[in-house]
Design a protein around this motif. Structure first.
Motif, PDB file in Angstrom:
ATOM      1  N   UNK A 186       0.843  -1.204   0.000  1.00 45.49           N
ATOM      2  CA  UNK A 186       0.000   0.000   0.000  1.00 45.49           C
ATOM      3  C   UNK A 186       0.876   1.253   0.000  1.00 45.49           C
ATOM      4  N   UNK A 187       1.892   1.266   0.900  1.00 44.84           N
ATOM      5  CA  UNK A 187       2.758   2.441   1.027  1.00 44.84           C
ATOM      6  C   UNK A 187       3.601   2.674  -0.225  1.00 44.84           C
ATOM      7  N   UNK A 188       4.231   1.614  -0.734  1.00 46.31           N
ATOM      8  CA  UNK A 188       5.180   1.775  -1.837  1.00 46.31           C
ATOM      9  C   UNK A 188       4.488   1.971  -3.177  1.00 46.31           C
ATOM     10  N   UNK A 189       3.350   1.288  -3.384  1.00 53.70           N
ATOM     11  CA  UNK A 189       2.787   1.237  -4.740  1.00 53.70           C
ATOM     12  C   UNK A 189       1.357   1.777  -4.838  1.00 53.70           C
ATOM     13  N   UNK A 190       0.838   2.292  -3.718  1.00 51.99           N
ATOM     14  CA  UNK A 190      -0.474   2.950  -3.757  1.00 51.99           C
ATOM     15  C   UNK A 190      -1.546   2.015  -4.340  1.00 51.99           C
ATOM     16  N   UNK A 191      -1.604   0.817  -3.771  1.00 55.32           N
ATOM     17  CA  UNK A 191      -2.541  -0.188  -4.267  1.00 55.32           C
ATOM     18  C   UNK A 191      -3.614  -0.449  -3.205  1.00 55.32           C
ATOM     19  N   UNK A 192      -4.861  -0.518  -3.644  1.00 57.78           N
ATOM     20  CA  UNK A 192      -5.927  -0.961  -2.740  1.00 57.78           C
ATOM     21  C   UNK A 192      -5.910  -2.485  -2.724  1.00 57.78           C
ATOM     22  N   UNK A 193      -5.851  -3.061  -1.528  1.00 56.55           N
ATOM     23  CA  UNK A 193      -5.692  -4.514  -1.449  1.00 56.55           C
ATOM     24  C   UNK A 193      -6.799  -5.142  -0.618  1.00 56.55           C
ATOM     25  N   UNK A 194      -7.375  -6.213  -1.142  1.00 53.89           N
ATOM     26  CA  UNK A 194      -8.306  -7.034  -0.369  1.00 53.89           C
ATOM     27  C   UNK A 194      -7.681  -8.413  -0.216  1.00 53.89           C
ATOM     28  N   UNK A 195      -7.722  -8.931   0.992  1.00 53.92           N
ATOM     29  CA  UNK A 195      -7.227 -10.293   1.215  1.00 53.92           C
ATOM     30  C   UNK A 195      -8.406 -11.242   1.055  1.00 53.92           C
ATOM     31  N   UNK A 196      -8.312 -12.089   0.025  1.00 57.88           N
ATOM     32  CA  UNK A 196      -9.401 -13.026  -0.253  1.00 57.88           C
ATOM     33  C   UNK A 196      -9.255 -14.277   0.610  1.00 57.88           C
ATOM     34  N   UNK A 197      -8.017 -14.683   0.835  1.00 59.52           N
ATOM     35  CA  UNK A 197      -7.755 -15.912   1.588  1.00 59.52           C
ATOM     36  C   UNK A 197      -6.359 -15.817   2.182  1.00 59.52           C
ATOM     37  N   UNK A 198      -6.159 -16.342   3.403  1.00 58.55           N
ATOM     38  CA  UNK A 198      -4.820 -16.311   3.988  1.00 58.55           C
ATOM     39  C   UNK A 198      -4.585 -17.551   4.824  1.00 58.55           C
ATOM     40  N   UNK A 199      -3.373 -18.049   4.747  1.00 59.20           N
ATOM     41  CA  UNK A 199      -2.957 -19.181   5.577  1.00 59.20           C
ATOM     42  C   UNK A 199      -1.556 -18.863   6.086  1.00 59.20           C
ATOM     43  N   UNK A 200      -1.484 -18.183   7.235  1.00 61.29           N
ATOM     44  CA  UNK A 200      -0.211 -17.668   7.752  1.00 61.29           C
ATOM     45  C   UNK A 200      -0.210 -17.894   9.258  1.00 61.29           C
TER      46      UNK A 200
END
Ligand code: SF4
Ligand code: SF4
Length: 136
Positions: free
Chosen positions: A23-37
């Motif tokens: 978000x900070x570096x590339x000014x992208x809106x991001x949605x997390x669809x799925x995560x396994x962390x």
């Protein structure tokens, strides 16, 4: 433009604040669809990125240069059901519920519309019946 990608990262990157960086570096809106962390081992996330094409391409390059694997979600998992022995090993790795075995048949069912192309079944299947296919 909107692009969906599957990001696989090694254990040493698992606790990294990736979303914040993108978000900070590339000014992208991001949605997390799925995560396994879990912060201690390798993991996968499925992201939807919304920005102009240049920023998205730069963000993908940045993730790859940082040691992550990035696959377009336009890819599909193909499954050779003729050789399946219904052992169930793939079902426990499929977090999206695309692979299920249920009574009374106890036969593997693959529901491609639920697949998020995390690729975990590729390594989980002892007979190597899954493969990834990319759309043109
Ligand atoms: S890639 Fe395999 S494990 Fe991952 S969601 Fe699709 S079917 Fe399930
Ligand atoms: S792990 Fe392979 S052989 Fe076992 S149920 Fe899944 S697809 Fe079939």
């Amino acid at each position: 433009m909107i692009k969906k990608v599957v990001v696989s990262f090694p254990a040493d990157q698992a606790s990294r604040p990736l979303i914040y960086e993108l978000i900070r570096k590339y000014d992208i809106m991001i949605s997390i669809i799925k995560a396994d962390i879990d912060g201690r081992r390798s993991g996968k996330i499925v992201l939807e990125m919304n920005s102009d094409a240049d920023h998205i391409r730069q963000a993908i390059d940045y993730m790859i240069e940082s040691g992550m694997e990035v696959s377009p979600l336009e890819s599909k998992i193909k499954f050779d059901d003729t050789k399946c022995i219904n052992c169930g090993a793939c079902t426990s790795s499929c977090l999206s519920g695309a692979l299920i075995i249920k009574a009374p048949e106890w036969k593997l069912r693959f529901e491609p519309e639920k697949c998020v192309v995390c690729k975990l079944c590729i390594t989980a299947c002892p007979l190597k019946l899954f493969r990834i296919e990319f759309n043109d």
